[in-house]
Design an enzyme around this catalytic site. Structure first.
Site, PDB file in Angstrom:
ATOM      1  CE  LYS A 131      -3.801  -2.439   2.161  1.00 28.57           C
ATOM      2  NZ  LYS A 131      -4.419  -2.909   3.401  1.00 28.57           N
ATOM      3  CD  GLN A 164      -3.525  -4.477   6.642  1.00 29.20           C
ATOM      4  OE1 GLN A 164      -3.355  -3.548   5.872  1.00 29.20           O
ATOM      5  NE2 GLN A 164      -4.251  -5.536   6.322  1.00 29.20           N
ATOM      6  CG  ASP A 186      -9.632  -0.022   4.977  1.00 35.10           C
ATOM      7  OD1 ASP A 186      -9.315  -0.345   3.815  1.00 35.10           O
ATOM      8  OD2 ASP A 186      -9.010  -0.414   5.993  1.00 35.10           O
TER       9      ASP A 186
END
Ligand code: NAD
Length: 300
Positions: A61, A105, A128
């Site tokens: 990422k 995460q 997200d």
């Protein structure tokens, strides 16, 4: 915009939907937009602990953010970090004007409540798309102001590309989403509903899954069970997006990735399918970049 490359390898009927090429086209376009506008989107990725798979995801990422010309920050915290300290980092990133996207995460260690952490992320920076406000906006059809979960958003791009390549309209079609997770199945169903499709969500308690899948013009598989969806289950001419990523270890000890769909069994009768790897997978990170760019644009 239709970024996905659709390939028809000789000797088979199914079109292959190339998610790798589609993802590369999206990130290239974002990079060009950053260069053209001078906007500097900032993405912060928070990693708790040293889970090897999470480390790989976080690294890729950061690398992709950098490749797009974004400002990229990684916050590494020990596995035994307290929830309060983690929430303190989230609050600091919420207040940082150089950061437009925050991603913590998952999975988190057992002593940390993931819902509390997600709730603490500013909805405007929730790239997200997991914050209840963004989930609610998506569910109520306010997609223009929502940040949508990356994996289903990427799958939606591929479905639209396949339909366009086949000259079909999605409106009114039957779609079956297999899996009802908050990160894939449920938001996927919302996106498909907004395309005026007739949506069925199948899950682990669904009776006679084969019969349910059989009636679908479009199938999205997000289960996490290697090759569970057999070729004979699929309606001839169906569009199939396989979100599953499963690692199988062969007798020779070598591992390979397979999806939730028995890919080889489908090629002579479905209309289009995403391969694993190289299908839905690469789209997730591209949509994360797109969400970060969008968040930066809204902030400016
Ligand atoms: P999950 O474990 O949270 O959910 C799986 C879902 O499958 C559940 O809703 C369950 O009801 C359903 N299910 C389980 N067994 C079933 C059965 N026998 N029949 C019908 N339904 C069944 O998983 P998830 O996070 O939604 O991920 C699903 C898959 O997608 C996994 O393989 C995961 O690795 C993959 N994934 C890929 C990406 C990506 O491409 N970047 C992102 C997220 C998830």
């Amino acid at each position: 915009m239709n970024d996905a490359q659709i390939l028809r390898p000789s000797g088979q009927q199914a079109l292959l939907i190339d998610g790798k090429a589609a993802a590369a086209a999206i990130t290239a376009r974002l990079g060009a937009e950053v260069a053209r506008t001078g906007l500097k989107p900032g993405l912060a990725v928070v990693l708790v602990g040293a889970d090897p798979a999470s480390q790989v995801y976080v690294k890729s990422k950061g690398k992709m953010a950098h490749a797009c010309g974004f400002h990229s920050v990684q916050v590494d915290l020990p596995a035994d970090v307290s929830e309060e300290v983690l929430l303190g980092h989230v609050a600091r990133l919420n207040a940082d004007p150089a950061i437009h996207g925050i991603l913590v995460q998952m999975p988190l260690p057992a002593h940390i409540d993931p819902a509390r952490v997600i709730d603490a992320i500013s909805p405007a920076k929730d790239v997200d798309g997991f914050h209840p406000l963004n989930v609610g906006r998506l569910a109520s059809g306010a997609t223009a102001s929502a940040l949508v979960a990356c994996t289903p958003a990427g799958a939606m791009v591929l479905i639209e590309a396949a339909a366009a390549a086949l000259g079909r309209s999605l409106r009114g079609m039957e779609v079956v989403v297999i899996g009802r997770s908050n990160i894939v199945g449920k938001p996927m169903a919302q996106l498909l509903l907004q395309r005026d499709m007739t949506v069925t969500i199948a899950h682990s308690r669904t009776v006679d899954l084969a019969a349910v899948v059989r009636r679908a013009d479009v199938v999205v598989a997000a289960v996490g069970r290697p090759e569970m969806v057999r070729g004979v289950w699929l309606k001839p001419g169906a569009i199939v997006v396989d979100v599953g990523i499963n690692r199988l270890v062969g007798e020779d000890g070598k591992s390979r990735l397979v999806g939730d769909v028995a890919f080889a069994e489908t090629l002579d009768h479905v209309a289009a399918i995403t391969p694993v790897p190289g299908g839905a997978g690469p789209m997730t990170i591209a949509m994360l970049m797109q969400n970060t760019f969008e968040a930066a644009k809204r902030a400016s």
